[in-house]
Design a protein around this motif. Structure first.
Motif, short mmCIF file in Angstrom:
data_model
loop_
_atom_site.label_atom_id
_atom_site.label_comp_id
_atom_site.label_asym_id
_atom_site.label_seq_id
_atom_site.Cartn_x
_atom_site.Cartn_y
_atom_site.Cartn_z
N SER A 208 0.79 -1.12 -0.08
CA SER A 208 0.04 0.15 -0.15
C SER A 208 0.77 1.22 0.04
CB SER A 208 -0.87 -0.01 1.10
OG SER A 208 -0.19 0.20 2.58
N ASP B 117 -3.70 4.75 4.55
CA ASP B 117 -3.90 5.76 3.89
C ASP B 117 -2.95 5.89 2.55
OD1 ASP B 117 -1.33 6.12 5.08
OD2 ASP B 117 -1.51 7.98 5.37
N VAL C 197 -2.12 3.90 -1.40
CA VAL C 197 -2.23 4.08 -2.90
C VAL C 197 -3.64 3.49 -2.92
CG1 VAL C 197 0.14 4.73 -3.36
CG2 VAL C 197 -0.85 2.29 -3.40
N GLY C 198 -4.24 2.48 -2.25
CA GLY C 198 -5.17 1.54 -2.83
C GLY C 198 -5.15 0.66 -3.97
N GLY C 199 -6.23 0.54 -4.38
CA GLY C 199 -6.17 -0.66 -5.81
C GLY C 199 -5.94 -2.07 -5.10
N SER D 139 -11.25 -0.29 -1.87
CA SER D 139 -9.89 0.27 -2.01
C SER D 139 -9.91 0.84 -3.40
CB SER D 139 -8.84 -1.08 -2.14
OG SER D 139 -7.64 -0.47 -2.19
N HIS E 246 -8.41 3.43 -6.36
CA HIS E 246 -6.88 3.95 -6.73
C HIS E 246 -6.70 5.27 -5.96
CE1 HIS E 246 -6.05 0.49 -9.49
NE2 HIS E 246 -7.24 0.26 -9.82
N GLY E 247 -5.55 5.42 -5.47
CA GLY E 247 -5.32 6.60 -4.87
C GLY E 247 -5.61 6.38 -3.38
N GLY E 248 -6.15 5.43 -2.88
CA GLY E 248 -6.79 5.26 -1.54
C GLY E 248 -7.82 5.90 -0.85
N THR F 120 -7.53 2.54 1.82
CA THR F 120 -8.18 1.14 1.66
C THR F 120 -9.00 0.75 2.93
OG1 THR F 120 -6.46 0.30 0.22
CG2 THR F 120 -7.55 -1.25 1.76
#
Length: 429
Positions: free
Chosen positions: A359, A382, A384-386, A413, A415-417, A419
């Motif tokens: 992440s 916090d 990057v997500g995805g 989650s 993209h960019g967060g 999650t």
């Protein structure tokens, strides 16, 4: 690194008794009034068919009536799933009652599909509700809702008659009548909330019994769910076994091999005491590294602190070893069952491991709370997500592990967060 643990021990909320003149009573009246139109659909169709039958005259009336009844029956039959969905939505939005959906009707354009639908018990239970029981419930709702305005009118009848009198005094011949009507209106105002609540409870009970899946359907669905869960547990256990074999082979075994080589060199090739000391020191370091890897491996399976001190202490240990700040909030008035604790620990441990690996997060948070008979576990970061369970980040294994104890697993989650991983586990202990 920051590690904050919040433990809140709150007493369960006290159940509130039903108060007649409360907002809940008014809401129940509105709930009943809103359900009257949809409950009368099938009854109106049947009323039209009966009226046409009684009004039919002439030699060709029998043919037209047969055609009319077939068309009306087919219309009710086709409207049944639509009416069921509307009533289920009505109960969910107005009464907060969730009725499980039934199996969808498929293949209605084929003879086997129509035969299966006609032979289904759920079909006849729905028809029984919409054709016979729903009109009765609608009539009861009309009475329950109508008691409210009627009682208000009757309660003020004596005051209205008194104000309408020319000299301000009711006529003796009618005074007793208006006093009796006023008394009946006051009694109606007290009875109306309880009558409304009773009709609502009857409506909810009938809908649950007839619009939801039958006991046989629930058992069939349960068997299918258990079959899938068992297959998931077997896959999760096999994946865990392969992971242990890989960790032992690539980590601990290599450390022990290096230890044996260093000790062999110290025994066979050490010409001086300094060479022997150096070889023994290297072997000592390899032994400590192997022990550390074994401790981490055992801690990942089922740490002793989890069994001895519970979930909050075990999660505190995980949070303290994380390379990023972790905020931990635990609200457990009493300990869950050991298997639920183990699943929750595994979920948090794997979730944090995924955060560190994938992440790129600067901080994470863990929330564990018991609410009634459910244990809610949330892991968020916090980063990057995805995160996607289909991309091999261990999330599919978490979902199978939660499903093995009849729990649910959700992940959000983008993209960019951030999650947000949420797991709900049953907690009946």
């Amino acid at each position: 690194m920051e590690n904050t643990v919040d433990r809140q021990h709150q007493a369960p909320a006290r159940r509130r008794r039903h108060v007649p003149w409360s907002p809940r009573a008014w809401g129940e009246a509105l709930y009943l009034a809103g359900g009257i139109p949809i409950q009368c659909v099938a009854a109106l169709i049947m009323f039209g068919l009966v009226s046409a039958t009684l009004a039919a005259r002439g030699p060709r009336a029998a043919v037209w009536l047969m055609f009319l009844w077939l068309a009306g029956g087919a219309l009710i039959f086709l409207l049944t799933p639509w009416l069921t969905r509307i009533n289920r939505h009505r109960l969910r939005t107005t009464a907060g009652v969730e009725i499980p959906s039934q199996r969808k009707w498929r293949g209605l354009l084929t003879v086997p599909g129509v035969t299966a639908v006609v032979r289904s018990q759920s079909t006849w239970r729905q028809l029984y509700y919409h054709v016979l029981l729903a009109p009765v419930l609608a009539a009861a709702a009309v009475v329950a809702v109508g008691v409210w305005p009627a009682s208000v009118v009757l309660a003020f009848s004596f005051a209205y008659r008194h104000s309408a009198s020319f000299d301000g005094t009711p006529e003796p011949a009618h005074a007793g009548l208006f006093i009796g009507l006023t008394f009946a209106g006051v009694i109606g105002l007290f009875v109306a909330p309880w009558l409304t609540s009773g009709v609502r409870a009857l409506d909810v009970r009938a809908a649950r019994a007839l619009l939801g899946p039958s006991r046989a359907d629930e058992l069939e669905h349960r068997v299918e769910q258990l079959t899938e869960t068992r297959a998931g547990v077997v896959d999760a256990a096999d994946a865990e076994r392969r992971r242990l074999e890989r960790d032992l082979h690539d980590g601990t075994q290599q450390r022990l091999v290096s230890l044996a080589i260093n000790l062999g060199m110290a025994r066979a090739q050490a010409d001086t005491a300094e060479d022997a000391k150096q070889a023994i020191a290297e072997a000592h370091e390899e032994a400590k590294a192997a022990l550390a890897e074994l401790r981490d491996l055992i801690r990942g399976l089922h740490p002793a602190v989890l069994e001895d001190r519970g979930l909050d202490a075990a999660l505190s240990g995980i949070a303290a070893r994380m390379p990023i700040p972790v905020r931990l909030s635990v609200d457990l008035p009493r300990r869950p069952a050991p298997v639920i604790e183990a699943v929750a620990y595994f979920v948090v441990s794997e979730g944090l491991a995924n955060i560190v690996k994938h992440s790129q997060a600067s901080e994470a948070a863990i929330f564990v709370q018991r609410a009634g008979d459910r244990l809610h576990v949330i892991v968020t970061d916090d980063g990057v997500g995805g995160a996607d369970p289909a991309h091999g980040t261990g999330l599919a294994g978490l979902a199978r592990r939660a499903a093995s104890v009849d729990g649910t697993f959700e992940i959000d989650s983008p993209h960019g967060g951030p999650t947000l991983l949420t797991v709900d586990l049953p907690c009946n202990r």
